[in-house]
Design an enzyme around this catalytic site. Structure first.
Site, PDB file in Angstrom:
ATOM      1  N   HIS A 194       0.806  -1.222   0.000  1.00  0.00           N
ATOM      2  CA  HIS A 194       0.000   0.000   0.000  1.00  0.00           C
ATOM      3  C   HIS A 194       0.842   1.276   0.000  1.00  0.00           C
ATOM      4  CE1 HIS A 194      -3.653  -2.377   1.483  1.00  0.00           C
ATOM      5  NE2 HIS A 194      -4.096  -1.706   0.454  1.00  0.00           N
ATOM      6  N   ARG A 224     -15.448  -4.352   1.060  1.00  0.00           N
ATOM      7  CA  ARG A 224     -15.412  -2.900   0.920  1.00  0.00           C
ATOM      8  C   ARG A 224     -15.462  -2.564  -0.565  1.00  0.00           C
ATOM      9  NH1 ARG A 224     -10.177  -0.836  -0.430  1.00  0.00           N
ATOM     10  NH2 ARG A 224     -10.791   1.231   0.271  1.00  0.00           N
ATOM     11  N   ASN A 226     -13.957   0.012  -3.566  1.00  0.00           N
ATOM     12  CA  ASN A 226     -12.934   0.974  -3.949  1.00  0.00           C
ATOM     13  C   ASN A 226     -13.285   1.454  -5.359  1.00  0.00           C
ATOM     14  OD1 ASN A 226     -10.420   2.339  -3.524  1.00  0.00           O
ATOM     15  ND2 ASN A 226      -9.553   1.013  -5.115  1.00  0.00           N
ATOM     16  N   GLU A 266     -14.547  -1.468  -7.610  1.00  0.00           N
ATOM     17  CA  GLU A 266     -14.120  -2.794  -7.170  1.00  0.00           C
ATOM     18  C   GLU A 266     -14.908  -3.196  -5.929  1.00  0.00           C
ATOM     19  OE1 GLU A 266      -9.407  -2.282  -8.405  1.00  0.00           O
ATOM     20  OE2 GLU A 266      -9.968  -2.396  -6.295  1.00  0.00           O
ATOM     21  N   TYR A 317      -2.952  10.214  -7.856  1.00  0.00           N
ATOM     22  CA  TYR A 317      -2.708   8.782  -7.640  1.00  0.00           C
ATOM     23  C   TYR A 317      -3.628   7.940  -8.528  1.00  0.00           C
ATOM     24  CZ  TYR A 317      -2.952   4.211  -5.478  1.00  0.00           C
ATOM     25  OH  TYR A 317      -2.957   2.853  -5.282  1.00  0.00           O
TER      26      TYR A 317
HETATM   27  C1  HEM Z   1      -5.583  -7.839   2.249  1.00  0.00           C
HETATM   28  C2  HEM Z   1      -6.356  -7.225   1.454  1.00  0.00           C
HETATM   29  C3  HEM Z   1      -5.938  -6.108   0.536  1.00  0.00           C
HETATM   30  C4  HEM Z   1      -5.171  -6.167  -0.581  1.00  0.00           C
HETATM   31  C5  HEM Z   1      -4.528  -7.416  -1.208  1.00  0.00           C
HETATM   32  C6  HEM Z   1      -5.064  -4.816  -1.098  1.00  0.00           C
HETATM   33  C7  HEM Z   1      -4.350  -4.468  -2.226  1.00  0.00           C
HETATM   34  C8  HEM Z   1      -4.217  -3.186  -2.717  1.00  0.00           C
HETATM   35  C9  HEM Z   1      -3.403  -2.816  -3.837  1.00  0.00           C
HETATM   36  C10 HEM Z   1      -2.532  -3.775  -4.643  1.00  0.00           C
HETATM   37  C11 HEM Z   1      -3.543  -1.483  -4.025  1.00  0.00           C
HETATM   38  C12 HEM Z   1      -2.841  -0.638  -5.106  1.00  0.00           C
HETATM   39  C13 HEM Z   1      -1.564  -0.045  -4.532  1.00  0.00           C
HETATM   40  C14 HEM Z   1      -0.680   0.558  -5.621  1.00  0.00           C
HETATM   41  O1  HEM Z   1      -0.934   1.701  -6.030  1.00  0.00           O
HETATM   42  O2  HEM Z   1       0.263  -0.116  -6.061  1.00  0.00           O
HETATM   43  C15 HEM Z   1      -4.460  -0.997  -3.022  1.00  0.00           C
HETATM   44  C16 HEM Z   1      -4.890   0.307  -2.904  1.00  0.00           C
HETATM   45  C17 HEM Z   1      -5.666   0.751  -1.848  1.00  0.00           C
HETATM   46  N1  HEM Z   1      -6.104   0.009  -0.781  1.00  0.00           N
HETATM   47 FE1  HEM Z   1      -5.904  -1.955  -0.498  1.00  0.00          FE
HETATM   48  N2  HEM Z   1      -5.761  -3.974  -0.297  1.00  0.00           N
HETATM   49  C18 HEM Z   1      -6.316  -4.723   0.714  1.00  0.00           C
HETATM   50  C19 HEM Z   1      -7.108  -4.275   1.729  1.00  0.00           C
HETATM   51  C20 HEM Z   1      -7.421  -2.964   1.936  1.00  0.00           C
HETATM   52  C21 HEM Z   1      -8.271  -2.501   3.006  1.00  0.00           C
HETATM   53  C22 HEM Z   1      -8.933  -3.386   4.058  1.00  0.00           C
HETATM   54  C23 HEM Z   1      -8.371  -1.171   2.887  1.00  0.00           C
HETATM   55  C24 HEM Z   1      -9.189  -0.331   3.834  1.00  0.00           C
HETATM   56  C25 HEM Z   1      -9.200   0.920   3.941  1.00  0.00           C
HETATM   57  C26 HEM Z   1      -7.584  -0.778   1.725  1.00  0.00           C
HETATM   58  C27 HEM Z   1      -7.433   0.495   1.232  1.00  0.00           C
HETATM   59  C28 HEM Z   1      -6.818   0.839   0.050  1.00  0.00           C
HETATM   60  C29 HEM Z   1      -6.855   2.173  -0.529  1.00  0.00           C
HETATM   61  C30 HEM Z   1      -7.551   3.405   0.074  1.00  0.00           C
HETATM   62  C31 HEM Z   1      -6.147   2.102  -1.725  1.00  0.00           C
HETATM   63  C32 HEM Z   1      -5.986   3.256  -2.741  1.00  0.00           C
HETATM   64  C33 HEM Z   1      -7.056   3.024  -3.794  1.00  0.00           C
HETATM   65  C34 HEM Z   1      -7.357   4.161  -4.753  1.00  0.00           C
HETATM   66  O3  HEM Z   1      -7.308   5.339  -4.368  1.00  0.00           O
HETATM   67  O4  HEM Z   1      -7.723   3.876  -5.903  1.00  0.00           O
HETATM   68  N3  HEM Z   1      -7.028  -1.893   1.176  1.00  0.00           N
HETATM   69  N4  HEM Z   1      -4.843  -2.047  -2.228  1.00  0.00           N
END
Ligand code: HEM
Length: 338
Positions: A194, A224, A226, A266, A317
Site C-alpha cells: 500500500h 469494501r 474501492n 471494485e 494517484y
Molecule cells: C488484504 C487485502 C488487501 C489487498 C490485497 C489490497 C491491495 C491493494 C493494492 C494492490 C492497491 C494498489 C496499490 C498501488 O498503487 O500499487 C491498493 C490500494 C488501496 N487500498 Fe488496499 N488492499 C487490501 C485491503 C485494503 C483494506 C482493508 C483497505 C481499507 C481501507 C484498503 C485500502 C486501500 C486504498 C484506500 C487504496 C488506494 C485506492 C485508490 O485510491 O484507488 N485496502 N490495495
C-alpha cells in the site's frame, strides 16, 4: 461422505438475465456523499438482497464468458499474472474449494459439485467444463488449482499469508488490476504494497484496516468498495500493459468524456480460509461509462462534486490529472449549482 450440490440437467442459456437498464441500476455506485476521502470502509459481507451485487459472495453476471475469455488471453500473453509461492499450495486448494462450493450453491443452474471423499466432480455448464479430480492432487487437474478455478470465476484474486501479525502477498491471479502488479507486489507486506497510496498512511487507515483484517474469522467475510476511473471499458489496466492504455488518458475532452471515461468500482471481498488460515482477497471489477451513469437520477451531479473537490494527491494517484479539468467540465451539466 458424498455431498451433492445438484445442477439441473437441462441446458440454460447462460447470463442473458439482465437488460442494459437493469445492469445500470445494479451498478455499485460507491458515493454516499458529495465528497470523498479515504476511510476504513470495511463491513461484514452479509448475504444481500436478490438482484444486487451483494446477493452472493462471488458475483457472476452477464459478462462472465467475455471476462473468462479475456483472462485466458491475458494469461497466454503473460503467465506471470498467476503466482503461487510453495508455502501457499494449501491456500490455493482452500480457494478452489470455497469458490466451487459457493458457485454450486448460488448458481446451481450453471455449476455443480459432487464429492465422494477426495474424489470430486465439477461441472461448469456456462463454459462447457466437466472435471473429475482428486482434491489436493494438482496432477489430477489440467493446471494448478488457483489457476484452474481462477479461469472460471470473474474478478482478480490475491492470497495473503498471515504471519507475524501481518499479511503477505504470496500468491494470486491478477489479470484485471487497476494499475498495480502482482509480480511487483509479490512477497510484500500489507503496508509495503500500500506504500504508493497518498494520505491514507498518515490518516492511520492502514493501521486500523490491518488490525481488522487479522481478526477476520472463517465464515465471516468482510467487504469494501474501492473506485477509480479508466479510459475505455478496459479491464486489464496493469503496469505490464501500460504501453497499450497509458496514452488514452491524453484523448479525453469535454466533448467525449461521457463516452471515453468509465467509473471503475471494485467490490473487494475478504474471507479467512479454513485450513491454511490464509486470507482470500477477491476483487470484482465493474465498469460503467459516464454516459450510462448519468442516466441514473443524481449520479452525474454527485460525481461532479466528488471529482471537482477531490484532493489533488488522490486525483493524481488515480491517474486523472491529465483529463480532470475536461471531465469536471463535462460533468458540470448535471449539477444545477455548477
Ligand atoms: C488484504 C487485502 C488487501 C489487498 C490485497 C489490497 C491491495 C491493494 C493494492 C494492490 C492497491 C494498489 C496499490 C498501488 O498503487 O500499487 C491498493 C490500494 C488501496 N487500498 Fe488496499 N488492499 C487490501 C485491503 C485494503 C483494506 C482493508 C483497505 C481499507 C481501507 C484498503 C485500502 C486501500 C486504498 C484506500 C487504496 C488506494 C485506492 C485508490 O485510491 O484507488 N485496502 N490495495
Amino acid at each position: 461422505m458424498t455431498m451433492h450440490f445438484n445442477a439441473p440437467h437441462r441446458y440454460h442459456p447462460p447470463f442473458n438475465f439482465r437488460n442494459s437498464r437493469q445492469a445500470i441500476e445494479r451498478f455499485p455506485f460507491p458515493f454516499t456523499e458529495d465528497s470523498y476521502l479515504y476511510s476504513v470502509n470495511i463491513e461484514p459481507a452479509q448475504a444481500g438482497q436478490p438482484g444486487t451485487i451483494h446477493e452472493h459472495w462471488f458475483d457472476i453476471d452477464e459478462h462472465y464468458q467475455a471476462e473468462m475469455a479475456e483472462r485466458a488471453r491475458v494469461l497466454a500473453a503473460d503467465p506471470t499474472r498467476c503466482l503461487v509461492m510453495p508455502h501457499m499450495q494449501e491456500a490455493a486448494w482452500d480457494t478452489l474449494q470455497l469458490l466451487m462450493e459457493h458457485l454450486a450453491e448460488d448458481y446451481p443452474q450453471w455449476f455443480s459439485l459432487n464429492r465422494d471423499g477426495k474424489r470430486w466432480h465439477w461441472r461448469n455448464q456456462a463454459l462447457g467444463i466437466e472435471q473429475h479430480f482428486t482434491f489436493g492432487d494438482a496432477g489430477s487437474l489440467p493446471c494448478p488449482p488457483l489457476e484452474y478455478i481462477g479461469r472460471q470465476v470473474q474478478g482478480d484474486f490475491a492470497l495473503l499469508d498471515q504471519r507475524d501479525n501481518d499479511l503477505y502477498m504470496d500468491a494470486g491471479l491478477v489479470t484485471c488490476p487497476a494499475d498495480w502488479s502482482l509480480a511487483f507486489d509479490a512477497g510484500m507486506s500489507f503496508k509495503q504494497w500500500h506504500a504508493p497510496v497518498p494520505m491514507a498512511h498518515q490518516m492511520g487507515i492502514f493501521d486500523r484496516a490491518l488490525k481488522y483484517l487479522l481478526n477476520v474469522q472463517v465464515g465471516h467475510p468482510v467487504r469494501r468498495l474501492n473506485w477509480t476511473l479508466t479510459i475505455n471499458p478496459r479491464l486489464d489496466s496493469s503496469p505490464e500493459t501500460y504501453h497499450q492504455w497509458g496514452a488514452d488518458r491524453g484523448t479525453v475532452t469535454a466533448d467525449n468524456a461521457g463516452r471515453l471515461v468509465h467509473l471503475r468500482v471494485e467490490l473487494q471481498h475478504m474471507s479467512r480460509l479454513a485450513r491454511s488460515h490464509a486470507m482470500l482477497f477477491s476483487i470484482r471489477t465493474y465498469l460503467i461509462s459516464l454516459d450510462e451513469l448519468a442516466t441514473q437520477p443524481g449520479w452525474g451531479c454527485r460525481l461532479h462534486r466528488v471529482l471537482r473537490d477531490l484532493p489533488d494527491a488522490i486525483a493524481d494517484y488515480k491517474g486523472m490529472t491529465r483529463y480532470r479539468q475536461a471531465l469536471v467540465q463535462w460533468l458540470s451539466q448535471f449539477d444545477p449549482l455548477a
